[in-house]
Write an enzyme that holds these catalytic residues in place. Structure first.
Site, PDB file in Angstrom:
ATOM      1  N   GLY A 167       0.693  -3.962  -7.476  1.00  0.00           N
ATOM      2  CA  GLY A 167       0.563  -4.913  -6.369  1.00  0.00           C
ATOM      3  C   GLY A 167       1.903  -5.432  -5.868  1.00  0.00           C
ATOM      4  O   GLY A 167       2.068  -5.721  -4.675  1.00  0.00           O
ATOM      5  N   LYS A 223      -7.396  20.634   0.433  1.00  0.00           N
ATOM      6  CA  LYS A 223      -6.029  21.160   0.412  1.00  0.00           C
ATOM      7  C   LYS A 223      -5.912  22.456   1.238  1.00  0.00           C
ATOM      8  O   LYS A 223      -4.926  22.651   1.945  1.00  0.00           O
ATOM      9  CB  LYS A 223      -5.578  21.421  -1.027  1.00  0.00           C
ATOM     10  CG  LYS A 223      -5.651  20.212  -1.963  1.00  0.00           C
ATOM     11  CD  LYS A 223      -4.762  19.067  -1.520  1.00  0.00           C
ATOM     12  CE  LYS A 223      -4.632  18.021  -2.625  1.00  0.00           C
ATOM     13  NZ  LYS A 223      -3.815  16.864  -2.195  1.00  0.00           N
ATOM     14  N   SER A 245       2.663  14.418  -7.041  1.00  0.00           N
ATOM     15  CA  SER A 245       1.598  13.979  -7.943  1.00  0.00           C
ATOM     16  C   SER A 245       2.163  13.068  -9.039  1.00  0.00           C
ATOM     17  O   SER A 245       3.355  13.093  -9.329  1.00  0.00           O
ATOM     18  CB  SER A 245       0.899  15.189  -8.551  1.00  0.00           C
ATOM     19  OG  SER A 245       1.823  15.897  -9.332  1.00  0.00           O
ATOM     20  N   ALA A 246       1.285  12.234  -9.573  1.00  0.00           N
ATOM     21  CA  ALA A 246       1.611  11.310 -10.677  1.00  0.00           C
ATOM     22  C   ALA A 246       2.533  10.165 -10.269  1.00  0.00           C
ATOM     23  O   ALA A 246       3.253   9.610 -11.096  1.00  0.00           O
ATOM     24  CB  ALA A 246       2.195  12.060 -11.872  1.00  0.00           C
ATOM     25  N   ARG A 288     -11.640  13.789 -12.704  1.00  0.00           N
ATOM     26  CA  ARG A 288     -11.710  13.253 -11.340  1.00  0.00           C
ATOM     27  C   ARG A 288     -12.953  12.441 -11.068  1.00  0.00           C
ATOM     28  O   ARG A 288     -13.972  12.589 -11.748  1.00  0.00           O
ATOM     29  CB  ARG A 288     -11.720  14.438 -10.343  1.00  0.00           C
ATOM     30  CG  ARG A 288     -10.513  15.346 -10.413  1.00  0.00           C
ATOM     31  CD  ARG A 288      -9.367  14.773  -9.658  1.00  0.00           C
ATOM     32  NE  ARG A 288      -8.117  15.475  -9.899  1.00  0.00           N
ATOM     33  CZ  ARG A 288      -7.117  15.503  -9.024  1.00  0.00           C
ATOM     34  NH1 ARG A 288      -7.239  14.916  -7.852  1.00  0.00           N
ATOM     35  NH2 ARG A 288      -5.992  16.115  -9.326  1.00  0.00           N
TER      36      ARG A 288
END
Ligand code: TSX
Ligand code: MN
Length: 587
Positions: free
Chosen positions: A491, A206, A248-249, A366
Site C-alpha cells: 500500500g 497471452k 513476473s514476481a 492460480r
C-alpha cells in the site's frame, strides 16, 4: 452455428482434422456453465469447494507435467525469421502447420469440440477484437467465460463483418514431447496442443491479446502491452490513470488492487486491469487504454489480506482454483495465505501434504475470477473509449542499482529505459535466485515480433503526438547492506504514485541526473511511515560506479539486436555513458 461462411468453413475443416464426437457452439449462458461444471465434477476434472465459505468455487488439479507456460515450445511463425527476431523461437509457417496438424489429426476422437467465440475488450468499443477458440477442454471453456466476453455477443461482432483471430487448442496427450504453442501472426492464427494450462490454453490471453495483438498493433499504429491499468483518486476526487509493466514476481496484481495506507486519507486506487493493456492514440493526442480481459488469472501463493485485501475479497466466490492446496474443510489454501498453516492439507497433486515433497500449493497455482467482483473495480473499466493514460510506469525487481523511482527525460529516453527493464529471478520462476534477466517492457515472453522493430514502433509515437504520457521507472525491491528490503512496498507504493501524479500535474519538483529525473527525498510523503530520512535518500541514490557497469550491460544486451536496433536507442546509450563518466570525473 454461424452465418459467417469463413468461420463455418474453418470449424468444418478443424472437425475433419480432429474428428470430435460432438461439436458444441458455446453461448456463454449460465445454464451451459452449470452443465459444463456438472460434467467436470462427474469426471473428476473439478472438485467442489466448501459451498458455505467459498460459494460456487471449484478446484482443478492439472497434470503435474503441465503447470506453467512453456517458452521453449512457444513459436512465432513468420515468413521471414527476422520478423520474429532473436527474442522469439521461430519456425517456418508451412513446416509449423505440418508439424502440429500431424498431432491434431484425430486428437478429438471420443471428445467434444467446443467452439468459443470471444471478444477481447468492452462491448461496443472500437478497440475490442474478436477471436474464436476451438478447444476440446471444458476447463478451458469455463475459464474463458471468466477471462473474456464469450458467446452470442462476440459472435455478433464477428458476423457483423469484423476480423477474428483463429485459435485451435487441444490438450492432446499432455505429453511435453508433443507440446507446441504456435503463432501465425500473418494469418491471425494460433495452434496450441499438448497443454491444458493457463497461458498455453486460454488463447485469448497471452497468445491473442499480447503476441498476435502486438503484431496487429504495429501494423495499425497502437500498442498491446503487458500492463496493469489503474486509476489514482486524490482527496479532491480527481482521477489520474496510469499503466504499468512489470516482469513476473514483482506483484503486478497487488499493485493493480492497491489499498491506500491509513495515513493517506482520501486517496484511493481503482482497478481497471491487472495484466494487459491495449493503448490507442486518441484524437486529443492522449494515449487511451482498455483492458482486453474480463477476469484475473492470478498467482495464488503470497496472496493474503495483508498483501492484497481487494483480491482476497474478489476470490471468495465464483472462482476456479488451479493447483492450490485444500484444507479438510474443502477451502482453498496456499503458502502465504492468512492464518496459521492447517495441520491437515491435501496438496496440489491431491496427496496428503508432506513438506518433504515441497509446498502444499504449486508455486504457479492460480485463481480465475471475474474482475467485476473486485471491490476496487473501476466504473471506467468497461467504457468503450478506455481511460486516458497520464503515466507509463516500468518496474523490475532489483536489490541494488535501480532507485525507488525516476522519471524519464523525454519519450525517447523513456522508451530506452523500458527497453532496459531487468528483474532478478525468484525461486518461484526458475529455481535460481537473484539472476538479473533483461525483460524489455516486461514483454520478453509476449512480444509477437522482433524487439528491435517493436522499439522502433514505440519510438514512432513521438512523431504522432505531443501529449504522450510521461514515462517512469520504479523499484520496490531495493535492499540494504543487511539484505533487508528498504522500502515497505504494498500500500505504501501509493506514496510513489503520488509523486508520479504530481509530476504529471506539474506540481512536484525533480532533480536531473544522467539516468533521469529523481524526486528529492522530501518530495515523497512519508507521513505515518516509520522510515528514516536517510533511508529514503539511500533509496533514491544513484551510484555512478554501479551505473557505469549497468549501462555497459544494457549496451551489450541491446546491441545483440544488431542493425535493426533503432538509432535513437543507440543515441540514448551513448548519451548516458557520456554523462555518467562526466559525473564520475566531476565527483
Ligand atoms: O507485490 C508486492 N509489492 C507490490 C504491491 C503493491 N510484493 C510481493 C512480491 C511478490 C509477488 C512486494 N514485496 C513488494 C511490493 O511492493 N515489496 C516487497 C518486498 C517486501 C516484503 C516484505 C516486507 C516489505 C517489503 N515486509 C515488511 O516490511 C514488514
Ligand atoms: Mn502477465
Amino acid at each position: 452455428m454461424t452465418k459467417n461462411p469463413e468461420l463455418a468453413a474453418w470449424v468444418d475443416a478443424v472437425a475433419s482434422l480432429t474428428k470430435p464426437d460432438n461439436i458444441h457452439w458455446v453461448d456463454g449462458s449460465e445454464t451451459e456453465y452449470g452443465d459444463l461444471i456438472k460434467g467436470m465434477l462427474a469426471d473428476g476434472t473439478l472438485e467442489k469447494l466448501n459451498e458455505e465459505t467459498y460459494p460456487n468455487c471449484f478446484l482443478h488439479r492439472s497434470d503435474p507435467n503441465d503447470v506453467a507456460r512453456v517458452e521453449h515450445l512457444t513459436f512465432v511463425c513468420t515468413t521471414d525469421s527476422e520478423d520474429a527476431g532473436p527474442n522469439n523461437n521461430w519456425m517456418d509457417p508451412a513446416e509449423a502447420h505440418t508439424k502440429v496438424d500431424e498431432l491434431f489429426k484425430g486428437c478429438m476422437r471420443g471428445r467434444t469440440m467446443y467452439v468459443i467465440p470471444y471478444l477481447m475488450g468492452p462491448y461496443g468499443s472500437p478497440f475490442s477484437r474478436a477471436g474464436v477458440e476451438i478447444t476440446d477442454s471444458a476447463y478451458v471453456v469455463v475459464n474463458m467465460r471468466i477471462m473474456a466476453r464469450i458467446g452470442r455477443r462476440a459472435l455478433d461482432h464477428i458476423e457483423g463483418g469484423n476480423s477474428f483471430v483463429r485459435g485451435l487448442h487441444s490438450v492432446g496427450e499432455l505429453d511435453p514431447e508433443k507440446r507446441f504453442v504456435m503463432h501465425f501472426p500473418e494469418e491471425l492464427m494460433i495452434k496450441s496442443i499438448g497443454s491444458g494450462y493457463g497461458g498455453n490454453a486460454l488463447l485469448g490471453k497471452k497468445c491473442h491479446a499480447l503476441r498476435i495483438a502486438s503484431w496487429q498493433a504495429r501494423t495499425e499504429g497502437w500498442l498491446a502491452e503487458h500492463m496493469l491499468i489503474l486509476g489514482i483518486e486524490d482527496p479532491t476526487g480527481n482521477k489520474t490513470y496510469v499503466a504499468a509493466a512489470f516482469p513476473s514476481a514483482c506483484g503486478k496484481t497487488n499493485l493493480a488492487m492497491l489499498v491506500a495506507p491509513p495515513a493517506l486519507d482520501g486517496w484511493k486506487v481503482w482497478t481497471i486491469g491487472d495484466d494487459i493493456a491495449w493503448l490507442h492514440l486518441g484524437e486529443d493526442g492522449r494515449l487511451w487504454a482498455i483492458n482486453p480481459e474480463a477476469g484475473f488469472f492470478g498467482v495464488a501463493p503470497g496472496t493474503s489480506l495483508s498483501t492484497n485485501a481487494n483480491c482476497m475479497h474478489t476470490l471468495g466466490r465464483n472462482a476456479i482454483y488451479t493447483n492450490v492446496a485444500m484444507t479438510s474443510d474443502k477451502e482453498p489454501w496456499w503458502e502465504g495465505i492468512d492464518g496459521p498453516k492447517p495441520s491437515e492439507l491435501i496438496d496440489w497433486q491431491g496427496r496428503p501434504h508432506d513438506v518433504e515433497k515441497g509446498p502444499a500449493a504449486h508455486p504457479n497455482s492460480r485463481f480465475t475470477v471475474a474482475a467485476s467482483q473486485c471491490p476496487s473495480y473501476s466504473d471506467q473499466a468497461n467504457v468503450p473509449q478506455g481511460v486516458p493514460i497520464s503515466a507509463l510506469i516500468f518496474g523490475g525487481r532489483r536489490s541494488a542499482v535501480a532507485p525507488l523511482v525516476f522519471e524519464a527525460l523525454d519519450w525517447e529516453h523513456g522508451v530506452f529505459t523500458a527497453a532496459a527493464v531487468a528483474s532478478e529471478t525468484t525461486a518461484a520462476a526458475t529455481g535460481k535466485v537473484g539472476q538479473v534477466r533483461r525483460d524489455p517492457m516486461a514483454m520478453k515472453p509476449f512480444c509477437g515480433y522482433n524487439f528491435a522493430d517493436y522499439w522502433a514502433h514505440w519510438l514512432s509515437f513521438k512523431e504522432r503526438s505531443e501529449k504522450l504520457p510521461k514515462i517512469f521507472n520504479v523499484n520496490w525491491f531495493r535492499k540494504d547492506a543487511n539484505g533487508s528490503f528498504m522500502w515497505p512496498g504494498f500500500g505504501d507504493n501509493l506514496r510513489v504514485l503520488q509523486w508520479i501524479v504530481e509530476r504529471c500535474q506539474g506540481k512536484a519538483d525533480a532533480i536531473k541526473s544522467p539516468i533521469g529525473l529523481l524526486p528529492d527525498g522530501k518530495d515523497i510523503d512519508l507521513n505515518g511511515l516509520d522510515l528514516e530520512p536517510e533511508t529514503i535518500d539511500a533509496l533514491l541514490a544513484i551510484d555512478p560506479e554501479i551505473w557505469h557497469t549497468e549501462v555497459e550491460d544494457i549496451d551489450e544486451y541491446l546491441s545483440s539486436f544488431g542493425d535493426r536496433l533503432p538509432g535513437a536507442i543507440r543515441a540514448q546509450i551513448d548519451r548516458i555513458k557520456r554523462e555518467i563518466s562526466e559525473s564520475q570525473h566531476a565527483a
